[in-house]
Write a protein that holds these residues in place. Structure first.
Motif, PDB file in Angstrom:
ATOM      1  N   ALA A   1       2.712   1.722  -3.259  1.00 13.11           N
ATOM      2  CA  ALA A   1       1.632   1.887  -4.415  1.00 13.11           C
ATOM      3  C   ALA A   1       1.141   3.928  -4.025  1.00 13.11           C
ATOM      4  O   ALA A   1       0.881   4.823  -5.155  1.00 13.11           O
ATOM      5  N   ALA A   2       1.487   3.682  -2.917  1.00 13.41           N
ATOM      6  CA  ALA A   2       0.888   5.625  -2.504  1.00 13.41           C
ATOM      7  C   ALA A   2       1.848   6.848  -3.032  1.00 13.41           C
ATOM      8  O   ALA A   2       1.137   7.596  -3.475  1.00 13.41           O
ATOM      9  N   LEU A   3       2.982   6.177  -2.764  1.00  9.71           N
ATOM     10  CA  LEU A   3       4.405   6.756  -3.213  1.00  9.71           C
ATOM     11  C   LEU A   3       4.370   6.857  -4.799  1.00  9.71           C
ATOM     12  O   LEU A   3       5.325   7.253  -5.185  1.00  9.71           O
ATOM     13  N   SER A   4       4.620   5.850  -5.240  1.00 14.78           N
ATOM     14  CA  SER A   4       4.197   5.082  -6.899  1.00 14.78           C
ATOM     15  C   SER A   4       3.606   4.739  -8.107  1.00 14.78           C
ATOM     16  O   SER A   4       4.175   4.561  -9.209  1.00 14.78           O
ATOM     17  N   GLU A   5       2.427   4.783  -7.372  1.00 16.10           N
ATOM     18  CA  GLU A   5       1.375   3.891  -8.372  1.00 16.10           C
ATOM     19  C   GLU A   5       0.118   5.469  -8.392  1.00 16.10           C
ATOM     20  O   GLU A   5       0.372   5.940  -7.773  1.00 16.10           O
TER      21      GLU A   5
ATOM     22  N   GLU B   1      -4.304  -2.598  -3.325  1.00 20.11           N
ATOM     23  CA  GLU B   1      -3.732  -2.328  -2.031  1.00 20.11           C
ATOM     24  C   GLU B   1      -4.590  -2.020  -0.474  1.00 20.11           C
ATOM     25  O   GLU B   1      -4.200  -2.612   0.494  1.00 20.11           O
ATOM     26  N   SER B   2      -5.805  -0.912  -0.838  1.00 13.61           N
ATOM     27  CA  SER B   2      -5.669  -1.471   0.492  1.00 13.61           C
ATOM     28  C   SER B   2      -7.143  -2.035   0.892  1.00 13.61           C
ATOM     29  O   SER B   2      -6.908  -2.448   2.713  1.00 13.61           O
TER      30      SER B   2
ATOM     31  N   GLU C   1      -3.697   1.400  -7.419  1.00 14.89           N
ATOM     32  CA  GLU C   1      -3.026   0.599  -7.040  1.00 14.89           C
ATOM     33  C   GLU C   1      -3.109   0.633  -5.797  1.00 14.89           C
ATOM     34  O   GLU C   1      -3.646  -0.437  -5.271  1.00 14.89           O
ATOM     35  N   VAL C   2      -3.575   1.912  -4.497  1.00 10.73           N
ATOM     36  CA  VAL C   2      -4.036   2.327  -3.873  1.00 10.73           C
ATOM     37  C   VAL C   2      -4.885   1.569  -3.484  1.00 10.73           C
ATOM     38  O   VAL C   2      -4.830   0.907  -2.126  1.00 10.73           O
TER      39      VAL C   2
ATOM     40  N   ASP D   1      -3.999   6.012  -7.864  1.00 10.61           N
ATOM     41  CA  ASP D   1      -5.110   5.807  -7.196  1.00 10.61           C
ATOM     42  C   ASP D   1      -5.986   4.257  -7.251  1.00 10.61           C
ATOM     43  O   ASP D   1      -6.251   3.819  -6.092  1.00 10.61           O
TER      44      ASP D   1
ATOM     45  N   THR E   1       1.075  -1.639  -0.246  1.00 12.88           N
ATOM     46  CA  THR E   1      -0.373   0.308   0.121  1.00 12.88           C
ATOM     47  C   THR E   1       0.673   1.354   0.466  1.00 12.88           C
ATOM     48  O   THR E   1       0.403   2.450  -1.033  1.00 12.88           O
ATOM     49  N   ILE E   2       2.083   1.421   0.615  1.00 12.05           N
ATOM     50  CA  ILE E   2       2.697   2.425   0.777  1.00 12.05           C
ATOM     51  C   ILE E   2       3.758   2.046  -0.792  1.00 12.05           C
ATOM     52  O   ILE E   2       3.655   4.165  -1.273  1.00 12.05           O
TER      53      ILE E   2
END
Length: 112
Positions: free
Chosen positions: A56-60, A68-69, A64-65, A62, A53-54
């Protein structure tokens, strides 16, 4: 917001499904497999999903986040189920903290 509106009730429903998988064949259910492997494996998977999740938040994006969430929440619910923690107890703790500064709440906790 998306076209389909869901609420936190979906978490309670998922939790009930997870609880129903206790004792089922690990070959027939991913949830049953996780539960059979025990708390250590569940916690490891939870950490893996948190990391994903982290990332995805930094490099992907919405989407993907969001995906993953969902994985992260699922694995958290599996952990709660394995530990016999009722989601209502977590909701009550969140409600208890409502209106309290995060800094004040953290400072009020007993020192470890």
């Amino acid at each position: 917001m998306t076209g389909n509106i869901a609420d936190s009730g979906v978490l309670e429903g998922l939790f009930e499904v997870i609880k129903s998988r206790h004792g089922h064949s690990p070959e027939s259910s991913y949830t049953a497999r996780l539960l059979a492997r025990g708390r250590g494996e569940i916690a490891r998977k939870l950490g893996e999903e948190a990391t994903e999740t982290i990332v995805a938040a930094l490099s992907e994006g919405d989407n993907e986040v969001i995906a993953e969430s969902a994985d992260l929440l699922y694995h958290l619910l599996v952990l709660w189920s394995e530990m016999d923690i009722d989601p209502a107890d977590v909701w009550a703790e969140l409600q208890r903290r409502e209106g309290i500064s995060g800094i004040d709440e953290k400072n009020s906790r007993p020192k470890k």
